[in-house]
Design a protein around this motif. Structure first.
Motif, PDB file in Angstrom:
ATOM      1  N   CYS A  58     131.347 -21.822  54.992  1.00  0.00           N
ATOM      2  CA  CYS A  58     131.843 -22.976  54.228  1.00  0.00           C
ATOM      3  C   CYS A  58     132.199 -22.641  52.787  1.00  0.00           C
ATOM      4  O   CYS A  58     133.116 -23.234  52.226  1.00  0.00           O
ATOM      5  N   HIS A  59     131.442 -21.695  52.158  1.00  0.00           N
ATOM      6  CA  HIS A  59     131.693 -21.411  50.735  1.00  0.00           C
ATOM      7  C   HIS A  59     132.476 -20.113  50.526  1.00  0.00           C
ATOM      8  O   HIS A  59     132.737 -19.737  49.388  1.00  0.00           O
ATOM      9  N   CYS A  77     125.867 -19.666  54.757  1.00  0.00           N
ATOM     10  CA  CYS A  77     126.677 -20.344  53.736  1.00  0.00           C
ATOM     11  C   CYS A  77     128.130 -19.891  53.719  1.00  0.00           C
ATOM     12  O   CYS A  77     129.024 -20.656  53.326  1.00  0.00           O
ATOM     13  N   MET A  89     127.800 -31.106  53.073  1.00  0.00           N
ATOM     14  CA  MET A  89     126.858 -30.032  52.722  1.00  0.00           C
ATOM     15  C   MET A  89     125.528 -30.303  53.411  1.00  0.00           C
ATOM     16  O   MET A  89     124.855 -31.292  53.110  1.00  0.00           O
ATOM     17  N   LYS A  99     129.361 -29.815  40.414  1.00  0.00           N
ATOM     18  CA  LYS A  99     129.480 -31.251  40.587  1.00  0.00           C
ATOM     19  C   LYS A  99     128.102 -31.896  40.505  1.00  0.00           C
ATOM     20  O   LYS A  99     127.948 -32.974  39.949  1.00  0.00           O
ATOM     21  N   SER A 100     127.108 -31.199  41.028  1.00  0.00           N
ATOM     22  CA  SER A 100     125.773 -31.808  41.138  1.00  0.00           C
ATOM     23  C   SER A 100     124.762 -31.200  40.176  1.00  0.00           C
ATOM     24  O   SER A 100     123.565 -31.243  40.437  1.00  0.00           O
TER      25      SER A 100
END
Ligand code: HEC
Length: 488
Positions: free
Chosen positions: A43-44, A40, A83, A62-63
């Motif tokens: 990207c994060h 991860c 993602m 967001k989700s």
């Protein structure tokens, strides 16, 4: 090369069988921090601060902000937005561990940014409803574990190594009480809770729980009562002691707390002694809350009293390490705080015969960051009223029944070891509707007791002392958003 491996190479059938298995990812045995770093972080961001993917520690989602939404993001991904879906490579247990890890990191960032009160001597602290000072009552104790009050105002304190001490008008008497039971003082074991019978002015009974040494360096929590006479613990009676073969050698999870129900019963708790599965086994006393008569007899209407093979004193089970028990002053309900694994500390409302789920369901993972289970709920198992994930290392709890802090009346005060904090919880209709961190970082909080004089007493470890919260009248209560306010 192992034989098994050679077999799978040489036999086509075995190869296809193991391929089929590979489609359902097994829980990994690595630390969740390593899983995050390898899958991860690029990207994060290595600190979850965001890069190509969004920041995961800024509390904006967001989700969806709940655990299941975060798990779904990881499981199913958002392919169009970049993602990836991880359901093919990560087991549900690993995904649960990542959710806990994201929660831990978020909480760490939040607490770095929040100015929690760290009360120094003689410095008033404003909280949401009352201003207070944290006043030292006595030092010079060695790992105090529990505090109780005699009808004459003297204070009894257990020291974990096995001594029962007396504090008289703020002075710690040099001699411990003689004649208390020998304890197994190792790991988390030792002399644990002390309670004074509600009618002790008449009957004199003092209750002690402790790690009772057994054969082959094993131990189990046991309960005695006795009376104080001329500095000695006399007329001792054993109220609960498990059969020797049920003792466990682990040095962890003894419980324990007492609470009287005012109707002649005594509740006490025993941790699962480092054997998770014992908490589900009704033939063992560990990992349970128990109820006995105040003289040790088993109430006939206990939920498992008539069941073959069950320990008749069991009141509830599936409890990991319950170190707090308190009775609601108005409703009489029994509330319990339970020290979880990494994540999954719990506040439970204990009802007779119920299964509180450990280790089948939990919001936590293993201490080493390896996943445990993704099951947080199951039919027939009770949900906690609140779980603290990340863990605060919850210890004791007590309802405030005094009148010096009128707006705190009937609130539950909860102590924490690792997070070194005391929280105030407002409970309405069986739910926690408000949580406030009153203060932090002045020692590991081992016991919290609403004193008969209306002060709130705290037993601290590292540094060891007994202190109490006293009102600080000159300071107006903070208005609006208080420091350290936490969501339930
Ligand atoms: C190839 C880049 C990439 C990798 C690798 C990656 N993510 Fe993401 N992730 C993203 C992007 C981009 C989004 C935003 C998706 C969107 O806008 O809907 C995202 C969204 C998320 C979200 C939802 C955030 C929200 O605001 O709701 C979570 C949670 C998440 N990722 C966790 C993880 C975890 C845990 C891993 C490692 C197992 C991981 N991601 C690996 C790029 C990545």
């Amino acid at each position: 090369m192992s034989n098994a491996f050679r077999l799978t190479l040489t036999c086509g059938l075995f190869v296809s069988a193991s391929l089929a298995q590979a489609q359902a990812p097994q829980p990994s045995r690595r630390d969740v921090a390593d899983t995050y770093a390898s899958l991860c972080a690029n990207c994060h961001g290595p600190k979850l601060q965001g890069a190509l993917g969004p920041n995961l520690v800024d509390d904006t989602w967001k989700s969806g902000a709940d655990d299941e939404s975060i798990a779904r993001s990881i499981r199913e991904g958002q392919l169009a937005a970049g993602m990836p879906a991880f359901s093919g490579s990560l087991s549900p247990q690993d995904i649960r561990a990542l959710v806990i890890y994201i929660r831990e990191q978020g909480e760490e960032r939040r607490s770095q940014a929040t100015p929690f009160a760290k009360p120094a001597a003689d410095k008033a602290v404003r909280s949401e409803l009352h201003a207070f000072k944290l006043e030292t009552v006595t030092e010079g104790l060695d790992t105090p574990w529990s505090v109780a009050f005699l009808p004459d105002g003297r204070m009894l304190v257990t020291e974990k190594a096995g001594r029962l001490r007396v504090v008289e008008k703020g002075r710690l008497l040099p001699e411990p009480i003689a004649g208390t039971p020998d304890v197994w003082s190792k790991g988390q074991g030792g002399l644990l809770d002390v309670a004074v019978h509600p009618d002790s002015a008449k009957n004199g009974w003092i209750y002690l729980s402790y790690s009772d040494p057994g054969a082959n360096d094993s131990a189990m929590t046991a309960i005695v009562r006795g009376k104080l006479r001329e500095g000695r613990f006399v007329e001792q009676q054993t109220l609960f002691r498990a059969p020797a073969e049920l003792y466990r050698t682990a040095g962890v999870h003894f419980g324990s707390r007492f609470v009287f129900d005012g109707k002649g019963h005594l509740f006490f708790s025993i941790g699962e002694r480092g054997h998770k599965e014992d908490a589900q086994d009704l033939s063992r006393p560990n990992g349970k809350v128990h109820r006995i008569h105040e003289d040790g007899r088993i109430p006939k209407d206990n939920p498992f009293a008539g069941r073959e093979g069950a320990v008749a004193s069991i009141w509830s089970y599936g409890n990991r390490n319950p170190q707090g028990l308190a009775r609601h002053p108005v409703t009489g309900e029994l509330w319990e705080t339970e020290h979880g694994p990494r994540g999954g500390d719990e506040l439970n409302r204990i009802e007779p015969g119920r299964n509180y789920g450990w280790p089948v369901i939990t919001y936590g993972m293993n201490y080493d960051g390896t996943p445990m289970t993704d099951r947080t709920a199951q039919e027939g198992m009770q949900q906690p009223v609140v779980h603290w994930t990340p863990s605060i290392a919850v210890s004791a709890a007590d309802f405030y029944t005094g009148s010096r802090f009128p707006q705190w009346k009937n609130d539950l005060f909860v102590g924490a070891l690792a997070q070194q904090e005391v929280r105030r919880l407002r409970i309405e209709g069986g739910k926690v509707v408000q949580q406030e961190v009153l203060f932090k970082d002045v020692g590991r909080v081992r016991d919290v007791v609403s004193g008969p004089d209306g002060y709130l007493y705290i037993a601290f470890n590292d540094p060891d002392r007994i202190a109490r919260l006293v009102p600080a009248p000159a300071v107006k209560p903070a208005s609006g958003k208080a420091q350290g306010a936490a969501k339930p």
